[in-house]
Design a protein around this motif. Sequence first.
Motif, PDB file in Angstrom:
ATOM      1  N   THR A 200      52.949  44.438  13.804  1.00  0.00           N
ATOM      2  CA  THR A 200      52.046  45.577  13.625  1.00  0.00           C
ATOM      3  C   THR A 200      51.944  46.426  14.877  1.00  0.00           C
ATOM      4  O   THR A 200      52.138  45.951  15.992  1.00  0.00           O
ATOM      5  CB  THR A 200      50.624  45.110  13.242  1.00  0.00           C
ATOM      6  OG1 THR A 200      50.121  44.228  14.252  1.00  0.00           O
ATOM      7  CG2 THR A 200      50.612  44.403  11.901  1.00  0.00           C
ATOM      8  N   GLN A 201      51.639  47.697  14.654  1.00  0.00           N
ATOM      9  CA  GLN A 201      51.267  48.633  15.708  1.00  0.00           C
ATOM     10  C   GLN A 201      49.872  49.128  15.367  1.00  0.00           C
ATOM     11  O   GLN A 201      49.656  49.663  14.276  1.00  0.00           O
ATOM     12  CB  GLN A 201      52.256  49.801  15.767  1.00  0.00           C
ATOM     13  CG  GLN A 201      53.674  49.404  16.143  1.00  0.00           C
ATOM     14  CD  GLN A 201      54.644  50.559  15.958  1.00  0.00           C
ATOM     15  OE1 GLN A 201      54.969  50.947  14.844  1.00  0.00           O
ATOM     16  NE2 GLN A 201      55.104  51.119  17.061  1.00  0.00           N
ATOM     17  N   TYR A 203      46.324  51.357  15.838  1.00  0.00           N
ATOM     18  CA  TYR A 203      45.859  52.668  16.273  1.00  0.00           C
ATOM     19  C   TYR A 203      44.358  52.768  16.007  1.00  0.00           C
ATOM     20  O   TYR A 203      43.865  52.268  14.988  1.00  0.00           O
ATOM     21  CB  TYR A 203      46.559  53.795  15.503  1.00  0.00           C
ATOM     22  CG  TYR A 203      48.064  53.815  15.628  1.00  0.00           C
ATOM     23  CD1 TYR A 203      48.697  54.724  16.473  1.00  0.00           C
ATOM     24  CD2 TYR A 203      48.855  52.923  14.907  1.00  0.00           C
ATOM     25  CE1 TYR A 203      50.079  54.745  16.590  1.00  0.00           C
ATOM     26  CE2 TYR A 203      50.234  52.933  15.024  1.00  0.00           C
ATOM     27  CZ  TYR A 203      50.837  53.845  15.871  1.00  0.00           C
ATOM     28  OH  TYR A 203      52.211  53.860  15.982  1.00  0.00           O
ATOM     29  N   ALA A 211      49.782  58.359  14.109  1.00  0.00           N
ATOM     30  CA  ALA A 211      50.467  57.313  13.339  1.00  0.00           C
ATOM     31  C   ALA A 211      51.261  57.927  12.188  1.00  0.00           C
ATOM     32  O   ALA A 211      52.408  57.548  11.931  1.00  0.00           O
ATOM     33  CB  ALA A 211      49.453  56.306  12.804  1.00  0.00           C
ATOM     34  N   LYS A 224      51.944  49.896  10.448  1.00  0.00           N
ATOM     35  CA  LYS A 224      50.991  50.610  11.307  1.00  0.00           C
ATOM     36  C   LYS A 224      49.592  50.354  10.749  1.00  0.00           C
ATOM     37  O   LYS A 224      49.355  50.505   9.543  1.00  0.00           O
ATOM     38  CB  LYS A 224      51.308  52.101  11.342  1.00  0.00           C
ATOM     39  CG  LYS A 224      52.653  52.414  12.029  1.00  0.00           C
ATOM     40  CD  LYS A 224      52.889  53.898  12.126  1.00  0.00           C
ATOM     41  CE  LYS A 224      54.251  54.211  12.728  1.00  0.00           C
ATOM     42  NZ  LYS A 224      54.353  53.844  14.155  1.00  0.00           N
TER      43      LYS A 224
END
Length: 229
Positions: A200-201, A203, A211, A224
């Motif tokens: 995962t990223q 934000y 994103a 994301k």
Amino acid sequence: ARFTGWDADGGFAELAVVPEAFAYALPDALAPEKAAPLLCSGIVGYRALKRATLPPGGRLGIYGFGASAHLVLKMVQRRCPSTDVYVFARNTSEQDFARQLGAVWAGDTSEPSPRKLDAIIDTTPAWKPIVEALKNLGKGGRLVINAIRKEERDKSELLNLDYPDHLWLEKEIKSVANVTRRDIREFLELAAELSLQPETQEYELHDANRALAELKEGKVRGGKVLVMR
């Protein structure tokens, strides 16, 4: 079907009210940030894998390598370690990512598979992967289309279908429409049992536009996640 954030407002809401029948308790082993991708891309990937009816020790192809595809690869590795996975993606960074996660081969969408495949899952919104995937299927192979929609821009690619190369020898095409509540219960239990952790990223909510822009530019590595703090 109507999708929140696409057909209906609310995709970026901090709070939501949902019918109790469609709310699911998360296993203790899953942190919310890791569970978020599982509740969409993970579950539809699980459904697609079920629809693929992959034989024991078979060869699986995946077109596209975003949030859903990378979880399919992880599931296959844990449940069917004798299965070889081949990944087809336009972006070389996605190809590298697939190899890092254990794909035996990764190449461009238009590249021929080194070996004929028993099943293929298409996770892209484009039509070209359909034509390319059918060409790479072996006898009686099954293509599962795991996509909410297909875009119009490259629909002319379907004119390249050639019956002997793409459809003959009892190849099949299946689609994934919507997951069932049983799928969700099964998958959450499986994810906890396998310690399935998506890449995962994260934000902050105020970075949602960044994103989205990165998604549009193909800057994808796993899923994301917008974090509410």
